[in-house]
Structures are given as C-alpha cells and as structure tokens.
Design a protein around this motif. Sequence first.
Motif, short mmCIF file in Angstrom:
data_model
loop_
_atom_site.label_atom_id
_atom_site.label_comp_id
_atom_site.label_asym_id
_atom_site.label_seq_id
_atom_site.Cartn_x
_atom_site.Cartn_y
_atom_site.Cartn_z
N LYS A 576 -38.61 -33.60 56.78
CA LYS A 576 -37.84 -33.76 58.03
C LYS A 576 -38.42 -34.50 59.25
CE LYS A 576 -35.23 -31.00 61.39
NZ LYS A 576 -34.98 -29.69 61.70
N THR A 577 -39.68 -34.12 59.41
CA THR A 577 -40.33 -34.94 60.35
C THR A 577 -40.78 -36.34 60.23
OG1 THR A 577 -42.54 -34.15 59.38
CG2 THR A 577 -41.69 -32.72 61.23
N LEU A 579 -38.65 -38.54 58.81
CA LEU A 579 -37.54 -39.15 59.13
C LEU A 579 -37.13 -39.20 60.62
CD1 LEU A 579 -35.41 -37.37 56.30
CD2 LEU A 579 -35.98 -39.80 56.50
N GLU A 580 -37.36 -37.99 61.17
CA GLU A 580 -37.19 -38.04 62.58
C GLU A 580 -38.16 -39.07 63.52
OE1 GLU A 580 -36.22 -33.18 63.26
OE2 GLU A 580 -38.23 -33.99 63.29
N ARG A 581 -39.51 -39.02 63.03
CA ARG A 581 -40.43 -40.16 63.50
C ARG A 581 -39.78 -41.46 63.32
NH1 ARG A 581 -46.58 -40.01 63.22
NH2 ARG A 581 -46.32 -39.15 65.33
N GLU A 584 -36.74 -42.34 65.52
CA GLU A 584 -37.18 -42.38 66.99
C GLU A 584 -37.69 -43.66 67.06
OE1 GLU A 584 -39.82 -39.14 67.70
OE2 GLU A 584 -38.40 -37.65 67.15
N LEU A 599 -30.37 -42.77 58.96
CA LEU A 599 -29.57 -41.65 59.46
C LEU A 599 -28.55 -41.01 58.48
CD1 LEU A 599 -29.48 -39.48 61.88
CD2 LEU A 599 -27.67 -40.85 62.60
N THR A 602 -30.20 -39.58 55.72
CA THR A 602 -30.93 -38.16 55.98
C THR A 602 -29.42 -37.58 55.92
OG1 THR A 602 -32.13 -39.38 57.71
CG2 THR A 602 -31.76 -36.97 58.18
N LEU A 609 -31.43 -33.63 61.74
CA LEU A 609 -32.54 -34.15 62.55
C LEU A 609 -32.31 -33.44 63.85
CD1 LEU A 609 -32.95 -37.86 61.90
CD2 LEU A 609 -33.84 -36.16 60.51
N LYS A 610 -33.47 -33.18 64.36
CA LYS A 610 -33.48 -32.36 65.71
C LYS A 610 -32.73 -33.39 66.75
CE LYS A 610 -38.01 -33.89 67.32
NZ LYS A 610 -39.40 -33.65 67.23
N SER A 613 -34.37 -36.44 68.32
CA SER A 613 -34.63 -37.43 67.55
C SER A 613 -33.38 -38.34 67.71
CB SER A 613 -35.04 -37.35 66.17
OG SER A 613 -36.00 -36.54 66.17
N CYS A 614 -32.35 -37.89 67.99
CA CYS A 614 -30.95 -38.80 68.10
C CYS A 614 -30.86 -39.22 69.50
CB CYS A 614 -29.92 -37.85 67.33
SG CYS A 614 -29.98 -37.07 65.81
#
Length: 640
Positions: A576-577, A579-581, A584, A599, A602, A609-610, A613-614
């Motif tokens: 997950k991290t 994808l978040e990075r 972002e 996304l 994802t 995602l958190k 990040s979005c």
Amino acid sequence: MARIPSFFSNLCLRQNPKSLRAITPQIRNRNLSLDQFNGNSEELAQQPQKPDEIFAQNRIFPLNETSRLSEELMQNPQKPDEKFAQNQISTVSEIAKEVSKFILSRPRWEQTLLSDFPTVNFADPAVYKAVLKQQESNVLLSLRFYLWLRSLSGVSFDPDLCNLMFSRLVEAKAAYAAKSFLHDTKFEPEPRYLELYVRCLCENGLIDEAVGVFERLKMIGYCASLETWNLALSHCVRTSRVDVVWRLYGEMTECGVVTDVGTIGHLIQAFCLENNVAKGYELLQQVLEAGHVPDNIVFNKLISALCKNGNFGTVSAVLHNMIAKNCPPDIYTYQEIIYRLCKGRMSNEGLRIFDELKNRGYFPDRVMYTTMIHGLCRNKDLGNARKLWFEMIQNGIIPNEYTYNAFIDGLWRSGHFDEAEKLHKEMVDRGYGETTVSYNTMINGLCLNEKVEEAQALFEEMNEKDVVRDSITYNSLIKGFCCQGKITEALHFFIELRKQGFLPSTATLTTLIKKLCEAGQVKEAETLWLDMQNNGLEPAFHSLDPIISELSKQERFAEALEWLGCMINNGVRPKKTTLERLVERLSLADRSDDALFVLGYTLKMGIVLKQSSCHSLVDKLCRNNSHHTNTLLGEILERR
DNA sequence: CTAGGGTTAG
C-alpha cells in the motif's frame, strides 16, 4: 515406557472393517514411471576397480606372461605337481586341494600354474569345478581363477561353471561384477541364482536393475520368494522409490504371492512417502484388525508423517495402538513427536512429553537432549533450554557439536552473547569449533547482535583454518552488514558469494535491495533484481516495492510504472505504501492521468489509499476539471 | 547382523 504421555490420551481408535484386499485394485491402476536411479554400491571389497576393468584381464593379471616362469620358480627345484607324479595321488578333489593351496600361497600364481602342475588337465570340467569349489570363501580368488581359465585355449565353459561363478559373485553381493559377468557370458543363470541376484542388486541400491530381473524371472515363469519381494520393497522404501513399490506390489500379487505383514508395512511406508498419510493409517488399521503387528519402524514412519501434517490427534491414536499391541514406542518415536511439536510452536507440549518420559524412569540420550534444547531455543524458551543443558551435563552427558551449536544459536538469538561466547570457547577447547556449522552459528549470532566486525574476523579465520564457507556463511554476513547500514561491505560480500557460485537467499536479496534503494542506488538494486531473476530465484517480485518507491521519489515515473506493471502481471500485490508514494509523486509532478491510472489498479485490487495520498490528486483534478478526467474517473468507478 | 535420530540463513 509402558504408557503414553497425558497429552495423547484423549483419543480412541477408529475402527475400519475393510479387508486388506480392498486396496489392491487402486495400487494396480497406478501409472508408473521409472526414473534414473543413481545408487552407489559396494563392489568387490578387495578390488576397487570396476568389474569391466576386472574383466579386462590383462590390465590386472599379467596373463600374457603365463608362459614365462617366474624367478621364484626357477629357484624352486621341486614343483608341487611332482607329488602327484611320484605318489600317484590323482583323485580330483585331492588335486583341487593342492592347486588351491598353491594359489593361496603364491600372489602371482597365474604366471606359473600350468607349468607347476603339468600333469593336471585344467580343461577338464571336473577339475576346474573342483578347484573353484575349494575357493568358496574367497570371491576374488574364484574370479581370478575363472579369468585365468578363460585365458586358456581349449576350455569349454558349461552352464554349471557359469552358475557356480555367478552364485559366488552374487553371494558376495558384488552386484556390479555379477552384472558384467552376465553381460559377458550371456548365459542363462538358474532362476534361484537370478533371485539371489535380485537381492544383491537391491542391497547395492540398484533397484531399477532389480525390477528388470524380476521381469526376467516372470518371463521364465519363476516366482521369487516372499522374502525377496519384501527385501526389494524395503529397499524401495529406503530410497524413496514409491513408484517402484507400487509396480512391484502389483507384480507380486499378479504372481500370486501371498503377502505378509512385512509387505503391508512397506506399503504403509510408501503411502507415507507420497504423503498419503490417511491411506497409510487406514492400511495400518486393516493389518491390526487382521491380527498382525507391523515392525516398530512402520509405526514410527507413520507417526512421523502424521506429525509433519500436524495431525497429532491421530498420532495419539497410533501410540495407543502400539501400546495395545505390545509394541511400545521407542526413543525415535518420541523424539520425532517432540521435534515436530517444537517445530509447530508447541515446545511446551514437547517438554511435557520429555518430562513425562523422565518420570517413567527413562534417561534421555544426547540426541534427545539436543532435540529438546533446540526446540526450546527455537521457541524462545531459553530458561528451560538452559535448565536442560545443565541437567544433561549433570547426568554425565557431554555436549557435542550438535548440542553446542543448537544451544549457542539459541543464546545468540535471545541476546545472551556473553554466555554464547563463553560456551563457544568451551566448544572450541573440546575440538568442536572448526566446522562450517559452528562458524556459521557464530557469524550469524554475532551479526544478529550488531557485532559485524567480529563476524567478519571469524569469516577470515575460516580461510586460515581451512574451514569451507558455504552460502549460509555469506548470507549471514551480508545480512549483518545490511542491518548495520554498511552497504558497501554488504555488496562486497555479495559479489564474493556470487563468485563462489552461491545464490543469495531471498531474505538477503530483499534486504540488500531495500537498503540500496534507501541509499538512492536504484540502478544497483535493479541490476541485482534482474540478476536474481536470471538465476531462477523465485519470489523476487515482493522486493520490487522499494525499487518502485525509490523511483517515484526520484520522479522516474516511466520506470516505476514499468516495474509496477511487472509486479501486477505476475499476480503480486504491491504494498500500500508503495502505491501511495507513487500516486502522491505523480500528482505533485502534474501527471494526473498516470496517477488516475494507478489509482484505478489500486481500487481494482481492493486497496484503499490513505486520504492524504489522494489529496494532491484531487487538488489537481479540481483545478483542471476536463472532460477527459471525468471519463477516467467514470471508468475507475465502473471497474470497482 | 535387525533399518531409523539431533546443529547453522530465511
């Protein structure tokens, strides 16, 4: 050990009314394939050459020099044969005795035998057979005599002689020599000798050859004895040739051989070997009901297989069976159970059995203590491990290499490094220190406790002391350097590892790749990953996470997306991290389309995602609210 | 003679 430990006392036996015959059809219907078997074998004990070489007569026995008399003989005025001439001794058995005596006393008798016994007609079958019979205790001598005979002209070889020689070889378990004898002479041995040949082949690990001889026997309509079938089966089991077990079993029942409990015992073991434990257990029940009790080892193999599958309930039932049949579990039985319990994180149960055994007046041996101490260490129960360590010594058992290494490893893993060092010193003093395993245990222990330099010193010491390093040595050290953030050193030893032809462990690679990425050296990380891919290392895809992450950070999005695709295509979910990075960084770099694309994947993978990040993405999208973006968002929502 | 057992990375 009349009773079983309390842990296993809660289950009763399952009854099964089926008869033994019920399994036969299934066994017959198996598809069998014979793999090449690379068994080793003991050849003629005194003769290290291969049989083919033995038969290449001139290389071993200088038969071409037969006509030349040895110096020894020239100095010897009386020839042995003169006795016969003078005293008229002429019965064949007396001649044979004299010849044999002569052969035994002269290392190079081949050269002079003819001239030493000029009146003896060695071409006479009665004579040469009598001589051969004299040598029944000495195969090599028999073979030499046989070969010598072959070098004479005018000797005709009858089947009796061949059978005699063949039986000699087979009884001496000289499988290879017997095989090349058969090949050489092309004679048809008597079936009973072929049967002995089968046994001999089995005992030398030549199972496939044995199967061939069974075929041969079948063709001439001879049925081997139950003992021979069972012997073959037992060797199949020992060498894990389950396919051959089923094949032979099918053939023996076809021949109408009446099987016994030994046969069924091998079948039970075969079922265990192919991890068909339920069938093995079922078969055991059937034999027991028929009133037979298999050998202890059959019970143990079954218990071992049940333990491996974590089926301790059935283990308990089998233990009940054993006791009921007056076939009490032995040391191997309990050791296996304890070992498996500890492996399944149930060392407390293992310890209970161990204590129970002691309460019943049984004294565990060194292996048993080692197993228990090792199991406790692996379950982080160092207190009990230490307690047993001293108890063992108190009972007069001196730790050996295995015991020391197991305990020292446990000490390192729980951070008791002073004690580990102390025991290691003791182990070295006792002469157990200079093995690969003991060095590995220390190197790994030191690395786990942030003492990489000391570990490296030991690594160098191995070279000085000529102790072989293996892949564990390198992997431990590399991991140690990684954990200390010393990537240069880690890479150095990684290159050394590859130079030695070893492969890194997946853990080593994952750590190395992660550390390289964290240091911004993505290129090296990528090379490393490809290297391991090219070398057939399996799980590699998870270690792509840090690479993607670092590439995003460096705004090398094309490469990041490519790796991401590679990961997804291979069915591996990115972290997950990661994808978040990526989302972002893509948004920050004004690449909303790509961000939306990621996304989409994802969401498809069910990863949420958190919020933060979005944020930047939403921000960008709101700023240029184009039709295109709407379409993309629509697609994403539909995919969900 | 009658099988079979224990240690190190992840």
